[in-house]
Design a protein around this motif. Structure first.
Motif, PDB file in Angstrom:
ATOM      1  N   ALA A   1     -73.616  71.911 -34.834  1.00  0.00           N
ATOM      2  CA  ALA A   1     -73.515  71.314 -33.500  1.00  0.00           C
ATOM      3  C   ALA A   1     -73.472  72.448 -32.504  1.00  0.00           C
ATOM      4  O   ALA A   1     -72.941  73.517 -32.798  1.00  0.00           O
ATOM      5  CB  ALA A   1     -72.234  70.507 -33.390  1.00  0.00           C
ATOM      6  N   ALA A   2     -74.019  72.221 -31.334  1.00  0.00           N
ATOM      7  CA  ALA A   2     -73.960  73.263 -30.309  1.00  0.00           C
ATOM      8  C   ALA A   2     -74.109  72.635 -28.936  1.00  0.00           C
ATOM      9  O   ALA A   2     -74.560  71.487 -28.799  1.00  0.00           O
ATOM     10  CB  ALA A   2     -75.053  74.302 -30.537  1.00  0.00           C
ATOM     11  N   GLY A   3     -73.734  73.402 -27.951  1.00  0.00           N
ATOM     12  CA  GLY A   3     -73.889  72.954 -26.581  1.00  0.00           C
ATOM     13  C   GLY A   3     -75.263  73.373 -26.065  1.00  0.00           C
ATOM     14  O   GLY A   3     -75.712  74.488 -26.318  1.00  0.00           O
TER      15      GLY A   3
ATOM     16  N   VAL B   1     -71.067  82.261 -30.767  1.00  0.00           N
ATOM     17  CA  VAL B   1     -69.817  82.833 -30.263  1.00  0.00           C
ATOM     18  C   VAL B   1     -68.745  82.569 -31.313  1.00  0.00           C
ATOM     19  O   VAL B   1     -68.945  81.772 -32.235  1.00  0.00           O
ATOM     20  CB  VAL B   1     -69.406  82.208 -28.916  1.00  0.00           C
ATOM     21  CG1 VAL B   1     -70.362  82.598 -27.811  1.00  0.00           C
ATOM     22  CG2 VAL B   1     -69.292  80.685 -29.025  1.00  0.00           C
TER      23      VAL B   1
ATOM     24  N   MET C   1     -64.379  76.367 -25.502  1.00  0.00           N
ATOM     25  CA  MET C   1     -65.710  76.204 -24.919  1.00  0.00           C
ATOM     26  C   MET C   1     -65.890  77.312 -23.883  1.00  0.00           C
ATOM     27  O   MET C   1     -64.934  77.985 -23.499  1.00  0.00           O
ATOM     28  CB  MET C   1     -65.834  74.825 -24.255  1.00  0.00           C
ATOM     29  CG  MET C   1     -65.713  73.680 -25.238  1.00  0.00           C
ATOM     30  SD  MET C   1     -67.131  73.617 -26.352  1.00  0.00           S
ATOM     31  CE  MET C   1     -66.360  73.061 -27.844  1.00  0.00           C
ATOM     32  N   GLU C   2     -67.096  77.464 -23.382  1.00  0.00           N
ATOM     33  CA  GLU C   2     -67.368  78.588 -22.501  1.00  0.00           C
ATOM     34  C   GLU C   2     -67.085  78.238 -21.036  1.00  0.00           C
ATOM     35  O   GLU C   2     -67.103  77.073 -20.644  1.00  0.00           O
ATOM     36  CB  GLU C   2     -68.833  79.020 -22.654  1.00  0.00           C
ATOM     37  CG  GLU C   2     -69.137  79.634 -24.010  1.00  0.00           C
ATOM     38  CD  GLU C   2     -69.040  78.667 -25.172  1.00  0.00           C
ATOM     39  OE1 GLU C   2     -69.363  77.476 -24.984  1.00  0.00           O
ATOM     40  OE2 GLU C   2     -68.626  79.092 -26.267  1.00  0.00           O
TER      41      GLU C   2
ATOM     42  N   TYR D   1     -71.711  80.481 -19.608  1.00  0.00           N
ATOM     43  CA  TYR D   1     -72.944  79.715 -19.855  1.00  0.00           C
ATOM     44  C   TYR D   1     -74.115  80.314 -19.068  1.00  0.00           C
ATOM     45  O   TYR D   1     -75.233  80.440 -19.576  1.00  0.00           O
ATOM     46  CB  TYR D   1     -72.775  78.245 -19.472  1.00  0.00           C
ATOM     47  CG  TYR D   1     -71.930  77.431 -20.436  1.00  0.00           C
ATOM     48  CD1 TYR D   1     -72.204  77.444 -21.808  1.00  0.00           C
ATOM     49  CD2 TYR D   1     -70.883  76.646 -19.991  1.00  0.00           C
ATOM     50  CE1 TYR D   1     -71.440  76.696 -22.699  1.00  0.00           C
ATOM     51  CE2 TYR D   1     -70.116  75.891 -20.870  1.00  0.00           C
ATOM     52  CZ  TYR D   1     -70.395  75.925 -22.221  1.00  0.00           C
ATOM     53  OH  TYR D   1     -69.628  75.189 -23.088  1.00  0.00           O
TER      54      TYR D   1
ATOM     55  N   VAL E   1     -75.504  77.035 -27.601  1.00  0.00           N
ATOM     56  CA  VAL E   1     -74.404  77.920 -28.003  1.00  0.00           C
ATOM     57  C   VAL E   1     -73.484  77.174 -28.965  1.00  0.00           C
ATOM     58  O   VAL E   1     -73.124  76.029 -28.729  1.00  0.00           O
ATOM     59  CB  VAL E   1     -73.632  78.486 -26.783  1.00  0.00           C
ATOM     60  CG1 VAL E   1     -73.207  77.395 -25.819  1.00  0.00           C
ATOM     61  CG2 VAL E   1     -72.415  79.302 -27.230  1.00  0.00           C
ATOM     62  N   GLY E   2     -73.171  77.857 -30.063  1.00  0.00           N
ATOM     63  CA  GLY E   2     -72.303  77.247 -31.076  1.00  0.00           C
ATOM     64  C   GLY E   2     -71.461  78.295 -31.783  1.00  0.00           C
ATOM     65  O   GLY E   2     -71.552  79.493 -31.479  1.00  0.00           O
ATOM     66  N   MET E   3     -70.646  77.821 -32.728  1.00  0.00           N
ATOM     67  CA  MET E   3     -69.628  78.693 -33.341  1.00  0.00           C
ATOM     68  C   MET E   3     -69.811  78.891 -34.843  1.00  0.00           C
ATOM     69  O   MET E   3     -68.860  79.247 -35.542  1.00  0.00           O
ATOM     70  CB  MET E   3     -68.238  78.107 -33.080  1.00  0.00           C
ATOM     71  CG  MET E   3     -67.944  77.870 -31.603  1.00  0.00           C
ATOM     72  SD  MET E   3     -66.387  77.004 -31.384  1.00  0.00           S
ATOM     73  CE  MET E   3     -66.490  76.564 -29.640  1.00  0.00           C
TER      74      MET E   3
ATOM     75  N   THR F   1     -74.734  68.552 -28.795  1.00  0.00           N
ATOM     76  CA  THR F   1     -73.657  67.569 -28.634  1.00  0.00           C
ATOM     77  C   THR F   1     -73.102  67.502 -27.221  1.00  0.00           C
ATOM     78  O   THR F   1     -72.350  66.588 -26.894  1.00  0.00           O
ATOM     79  CB  THR F   1     -72.496  67.869 -29.602  1.00  0.00           C
ATOM     80  OG1 THR F   1     -72.096  69.224 -29.408  1.00  0.00           O
ATOM     81  CG2 THR F   1     -72.902  67.649 -31.045  1.00  0.00           C
ATOM     82  N   ASP F   2     -73.418  68.495 -26.404  1.00  0.00           N
ATOM     83  CA  ASP F   2     -72.940  68.452 -25.024  1.00  0.00           C
ATOM     84  C   ASP F   2     -73.858  69.301 -24.162  1.00  0.00           C
ATOM     85  O   ASP F   2     -74.575  70.159 -24.678  1.00  0.00           O
ATOM     86  CB  ASP F   2     -71.490  68.930 -24.915  1.00  0.00           C
ATOM     87  CG  ASP F   2     -71.259  70.278 -25.574  1.00  0.00           C
ATOM     88  OD1 ASP F   2     -71.564  70.414 -26.777  1.00  0.00           O
ATOM     89  OD2 ASP F   2     -70.796  71.211 -24.899  1.00  0.00           O
TER      90      ASP F   2
ATOM     91  N   CYS G   1     -74.421  71.987 -21.226  1.00  0.00           N
ATOM     92  CA  CYS G   1     -73.669  73.110 -20.649  1.00  0.00           C
ATOM     93  C   CYS G   1     -74.444  73.708 -19.490  1.00  0.00           C
ATOM     94  O   CYS G   1     -74.955  74.830 -19.576  1.00  0.00           O
ATOM     95  CB  CYS G   1     -73.423  74.158 -21.723  1.00  0.00           C
ATOM     96  SG  CYS G   1     -72.751  73.454 -23.225  1.00  0.00           S
TER      97      CYS G   1
HETATM   98  N1  HPA Z   1     -69.986  75.757 -26.938  1.00  0.00           N
HETATM   99  C1  HPA Z   1     -69.755  76.307 -28.105  1.00  0.00           C
HETATM  100  N2  HPA Z   1     -69.819  75.642 -29.237  1.00  0.00           N
HETATM  101  C2  HPA Z   1     -70.118  74.347 -29.186  1.00  0.00           C
HETATM  102  C3  HPA Z   1     -70.361  73.709 -27.989  1.00  0.00           C
HETATM  103  C4  HPA Z   1     -70.287  74.454 -26.802  1.00  0.00           C
HETATM  104  O1  HPA Z   1     -70.502  73.947 -25.694  1.00  0.00           O
HETATM  105  N3  HPA Z   1     -70.641  72.415 -28.271  1.00  0.00           N
HETATM  106  C5  HPA Z   1     -70.559  72.278 -29.605  1.00  0.00           C
HETATM  107  N4  HPA Z   1     -70.251  73.441 -30.171  1.00  0.00           N
END
Ligand code: HPA
Length: 291
Positions: free
Chosen positions: A126-128, A200, A205-206, A211, A222-224, A247-248, A250
Motif C-alpha cells: 500500500a502507498a500514498g 520511507v 505519514m509525511e 510530499y 510513497v510507502g514503508m 490507498t490515499d 498525498c
Molecule cells: N505515506 C507513506 N506510506 C503510506 C502512505 C503514505 O501516505 N499511505 C500508505 N502507506
C-alpha cells in the motif's frame, strides 16, 4: 573478538547465513515443496491466500530464527501450496522497519525463499499517491524505486555466495514480468498505472513539505515497505514484480488528514483487480503441476 566499541557493524555473516539455512531446512522438513514462484502478500493480496490450495501453512513463530511478530501484527505464516496449479510459496505477513526490525530481519524471509529455490518474487504493498493522475483505490505497477529509508539490508560484510558486493540496480523490476502484468491488466480491463515507488521508514505519514519534495525528486507513490525485500531479492538475482495499491492521495496543496478507515476501504476496493493480475502472471510464468 573485536572489542573496539567504535567498530560500526556487529553483524556476523556466518551466523546469519547459518540461520537462513536452518530456517530453510526446517521448512523443507515440514513439506517437500518445489516452488520457483514466491509471493509477498502485502496490502491488496490477502485474498490470494484463500485462492491458494494450501498444502502446508507454517507459522513464522515455528520457523527457527524468523523475526518474532510484534503485538500489532497478525500472526505471520508461510504458505506452501499451489495457485491455479502452479507451485508457490507465499508470505502471509511481512516485517517493516517501522516496527523496529533491522533491515536484516525484514529481509530474512526473502533469503529463506531464495534458499528454498524461489526465483521470482511477486510483491504487493500500500502507498500514498503523489502523482495527480493517480486516484485512491487504483493500482500502480512499480517500474523503479527510490530508497529514502536511510537503511539498507546489504550493509556490513557481504556474503559472496549470495550475491555481489555492489549489486546492479539498473532494472530492479523485471521487464518481462512488467509486460505480463500489463497484458493481464489489459485483458481484464483493469487500469494499471506505472511509476516510481519511494520508500520511507515511517511510521508517521509525511508532511506537506515532504510530499512536495518526494514528488519533485521523482516519486509517484510513497510507502514503508518493499524496497528492502527487492534489494535483497536482486542481490540474490531473483526476478521481481511489485504492484502498489494507492490507498490515499498525498497532494500537498489539498492534503487531508489520513483516515485509516478510508485507507482500508481503498485497499479492499482494489483487492479483486490486484488478485486477478497477480494470478494471471503466476499462470503465465509457472508450470502447472497436476496433483
Ligand atoms: N505515506 C507513506 N506510506 C503510506 C502512505 C503514505 O501516505 N499511505 C500508505 N502507506
Amino acid at each position: 573478538m573485536n572489542t573496539n566499541s567504535q567498530h560500526a557493524d556487529t553483524f556476523d555473516p556466518e551466523t546469519y547465513r547459518e540461520q537462513v539455512e536452518e530456517a530453510a531446512a526446517h521448512v523443507r522438513s515440514e513439506h517437500d515443496h518445489k516452488a520457483t514462484v514466491g509471493l509477498i502478500l502485502g496490502t491488496g493480496l490477502g485474498q490470494l491466500a484463500d485462492d491458494m490450495d494450501v498444502e502446508q501453512a507454517i507459522s513464522y513463530h515455528d520457523i527457527p530464527h524468523f523475526p518474532e511478530a510484534t503485538v500489532e501484527q497478525h500472526e505471520g505464516k508461510l504458505l506452501l501450496g499451489r495457485l491455479d496449479g502452479v507451485p508457490v510459496t507465499a508470505m502471509q505477513g511481512r516485517f517493516h522497519l517501522y516496527e523496529g526490525y533491522s533491515p536484516k530481519q525484514v529481509t530474512f524471509p526473502v533469503r529463506v525463499l531464495a534458499t528454498l529455490g524461489v526465483e521470482t518474487l511477486l510483491i504487493s504493498n500500500a502507498a500514498g499517491g503523489m502523482n495527480p493522475h493517480h486516484e485512491k483505490g487504483e493500482l500502480m505497477l512499480i517500474t523503479d524505486h527510490i530508497n529514502l529509508q536511510g537503511r539498507n539490508p546489504l550493509t556490513g560484510p557481504n556474503i559472496d555466495e549470495w550475491g555481489p558486493r555492489f549489486p546492479d540496480m539498473s532494472e530492479p523490476y523485471d521487464v518481462e514480468l512488467r509486460e505480463l502484468a500489463e497484458e493481464q491488466a489489459l485483458e481484464h480491463g483493469i487500469k494499471l498505472h506505472e511509476g516510481v515507488y519511494l520508500a520511507v521508514i515511517g511510521p508517521n505519514m509525511e508532511t506537506k513539505a515532504e510530499y512536495r519534495f518526494m514528488r519533485r525528486i521523482g516519486g509517484d507513490v510513497v510507502g514503508m515497505s518493499t524496497v528492502p525485500e527487492v534489494i535483497v531479492a536482486r542481490h540474490m538475482d531473483l526476478r521481481c514484480m511489485a504492484i502498489t495499491v494507492i490507498t490515499d492521495e498525498c497532494f500537498p496543496d489539498a492534503l487531508e488528514p489520513i483516515d485509516v478507515e478510508d485507507v482500508m476501504a481503498a485497499a479492499a476496493d482494489a483487492q479483486p483487480d490486484l488478485t486477478r493480475i497477480t494470478r494471471g502472471v503466476v499462470r503465465e510464468i509457472g508450470e502447472p503441476v497436476v496433483a
